[in-house]
Design a protein around this motif. Structure first.
Motif, PDB file in Angstrom:
ATOM      1  N   ASP A  41       6.357   7.655  64.747  1.00 33.96           N
ATOM      2  CA  ASP A  41       7.180   7.599  63.549  1.00 33.96           C
ATOM      3  C   ASP A  41       7.093   6.183  63.006  1.00 33.96           C
ATOM      4  O   ASP A  41       7.132   5.214  63.749  1.00 33.96           O
ATOM      5  N   ALA A  42       6.982   6.074  61.707  1.00 35.90           N
ATOM      6  CA  ALA A  42       6.770   4.751  61.104  1.00 35.90           C
ATOM      7  C   ALA A  42       7.980   3.842  61.236  1.00 35.90           C
ATOM      8  O   ALA A  42       7.857   2.627  61.153  1.00 35.90           O
ATOM      9  N   ILE A  43       9.150   4.421  61.433  1.00 33.49           N
ATOM     10  CA  ILE A  43      10.374   3.626  61.386  1.00 33.49           C
ATOM     11  C   ILE A  43      11.025   3.452  62.759  1.00 33.49           C
ATOM     12  O   ILE A  43      11.700   2.468  63.004  1.00 33.49           O
ATOM     13  N   ALA A  44      10.782   4.420  63.663  1.00 35.74           N
ATOM     14  CA  ALA A  44      11.453   4.350  64.961  1.00 35.74           C
ATOM     15  C   ALA A  44      11.212   3.003  65.628  1.00 35.74           C
ATOM     16  O   ALA A  44      10.123   2.443  65.561  1.00 35.74           O
ATOM     17  N   ARG A  45      12.233   2.520  66.303  1.00 35.57           N
ATOM     18  CA  ARG A  45      12.166   1.177  66.869  1.00 35.57           C
ATOM     19  C   ARG A  45      11.253   1.103  68.100  1.00 35.57           C
ATOM     20  O   ARG A  45      10.533   0.161  68.295  1.00 35.57           O
ATOM     21  N   GLN A 142      14.839   3.931  54.102  1.00 28.94           N
ATOM     22  CA  GLN A 142      13.418   3.979  53.745  1.00 28.94           C
ATOM     23  C   GLN A 142      12.853   5.405  53.695  1.00 28.94           C
ATOM     24  O   GLN A 142      11.793   5.620  53.133  1.00 28.94           O
ATOM     25  N   ARG A 143      13.554   6.364  54.292  1.00 23.31           N
ATOM     26  CA  ARG A 143      12.992   7.720  54.406  1.00 23.31           C
ATOM     27  C   ARG A 143      13.341   8.568  53.179  1.00 23.31           C
ATOM     28  O   ARG A 143      14.054   9.575  53.278  1.00 23.31           O
ATOM     29  N   VAL A 144      12.791   8.211  52.037  1.00 23.31           N
ATOM     30  CA  VAL A 144      13.188   8.900  50.804  1.00 23.31           C
ATOM     31  C   VAL A 144      12.748  10.366  50.797  1.00 23.31           C
ATOM     32  O   VAL A 144      13.411  11.214  50.212  1.00 23.31           O
TER      33      VAL A 144
ATOM     34  N   SER B 158      22.066   0.300  56.644  1.00 21.31           N
ATOM     35  CA  SER B 158      20.646   0.657  56.679  1.00 21.31           C
ATOM     36  C   SER B 158      20.369   2.127  56.416  1.00 21.31           C
ATOM     37  O   SER B 158      19.217   2.516  56.240  1.00 21.31           O
ATOM     38  N   HIS B 159      21.400   2.950  56.396  1.00 20.55           N
ATOM     39  CA  HIS B 159      21.180   4.394  56.356  1.00 20.55           C
ATOM     40  C   HIS B 159      21.923   5.059  55.196  1.00 20.55           C
ATOM     41  O   HIS B 159      22.916   4.540  54.701  1.00 20.55           O
ATOM     42  N   GLU B 160      21.395   6.223  54.819  1.00 20.01           N
ATOM     43  CA  GLU B 160      22.113   7.112  53.913  1.00 20.01           C
ATOM     44  C   GLU B 160      22.845   8.147  54.774  1.00 20.01           C
ATOM     45  O   GLU B 160      22.291   8.635  55.757  1.00 20.01           O
ATOM     46  N   GLY B 161      24.073   8.471  54.374  1.00 19.17           N
ATOM     47  CA  GLY B 161      24.869   9.445  55.125  1.00 19.17           C
ATOM     48  C   GLY B 161      24.996  10.751  54.351  1.00 19.17           C
ATOM     49  O   GLY B 161      25.322  10.743  53.165  1.00 19.17           O
ATOM     50  N   PHE B 162      24.717  11.850  55.043  1.00 17.53           N
ATOM     51  CA  PHE B 162      24.694  13.184  54.425  1.00 17.53           C
ATOM     52  C   PHE B 162      25.720  14.093  55.092  1.00 17.53           C
ATOM     53  O   PHE B 162      25.883  14.052  56.323  1.00 17.53           O
ATOM     54  N   LYS B 163      26.374  14.929  54.285  1.00 19.70           N
ATOM     55  CA  LYS B 163      27.341  15.888  54.829  1.00 19.70           C
ATOM     56  C   LYS B 163      27.149  17.241  54.158  1.00 19.70           C
ATOM     57  O   LYS B 163      26.843  17.324  52.972  1.00 19.70           O
TER      58      LYS B 163
END
Lengths: 169, 169
Positions: A41-45, A142-144, B158-163
């Motif tokens: 995965d491009a983003i996973a740490r 970043q994960r649009v 850093s993240h978008e939150g979805f519900k």
């Protein structure tokens, strides 16, 4: 060689059972494959993809927790996806239990073929069966593409997600 | 009449123990006050503030779950804040356990006086003691003051939150 899936992803109604996909709880023997999927995965740490003692301890903790499930998805006997599901009872929203979906990964060879959609549909049914009335997840800013995917499932992109590393015990 | 707190909130270093604040696990008798604190909020969905069977069932589920804790904060014997803490073991990030912080509320008469900062500091220590190496939370996009507060604690936005609401079982 993985076969392709003849699943349309063009409309949110295409959420029925996906032919050939089988869902089950992960077992210890799945751990190397799950770690590899998470690492690819491009983003996973963590990108080494190697299983260490911390992964094994985490798997044991998840396996022992009735509110947590590590799920794997198979196609023709090969694990092609993984996700972690957690039930969180809570007082807010009239005592709603929440379904938290974390670490959703699909084999890159199968992306865009409806596997993720089938996984989320399965996750929601898993949560409903356990009394959850709200699903929630976060996705790196970043994960649009992922954001568009979750919105297509009906998710509201209503919150900001915050993370803070904590010091070792 | 609640006394004011002489706690500075001007710098992130002001995170030591706040004089007069006492933290403990909520008991059933706290439920009306917790529900009222959650309801006394411009954004929360349920605003009646009345305790119903769903709240009582949720409290029982939290109380029985070793990975979940409903916390109340007292000042001079009065509950002035609440939050829910959850430990989530996981495979990602080298088997990191996550501390999820939900439903943080401070009595509106005491906002801006360091109570929230003291609560978050306490929450992080609670998570570290349970092996968590990452804290995470989401906050409604409308709560811009809260976002500034979490960033001031070192959180990365850093993240978008979805519900997504789920249908009844």
């Amino acid at each position: 060689m993985l076969r392709s899936l003849a699943v349309t992803t063009s409309s949110p109604s295409a959420v029925g059972p996906t032919p050939g996909l089988a869902f089950r709880t992960a077992v210890a023997a799945d751990l190397p494959r799950v770690v590899a999927l998470i690492a690819d995965d491009a983003i996973a740490r963590s990108r080494t993809g190697e299983v260490g003692p911390a992964h094994e301890a985490a798997f044991a903790a998840i396996d022992a927790d009735p509110h947590n499930e590590l799920v794997v998805v198979e196609l023709d006997g090969e694990v092609v996806g993984t996700m972690q599901l957690t039930v969180i009872p809570g007082i807010s929203r009239n005592g709603a239990s929440r379904l938290l979906v974390e670490a959703v990964r699909v084999d890159r060879r199968l992306r865009g073929q409806g596997v993720g959609r089938a996984m989320m549909t399965w996750a929601h049914a898993w949560g409903v069966a356990r009394g959850c009335t709200l699903a929630q997840l976060t996705s790196d800013k970043q994960r649009v593409d992922a954001h568009r995917f979750y919105r297509s499932l009906g998710y509201e992109q209503s919150h900001e997600g915050f993370k803070l590393p904590l010091p070792p015990r």
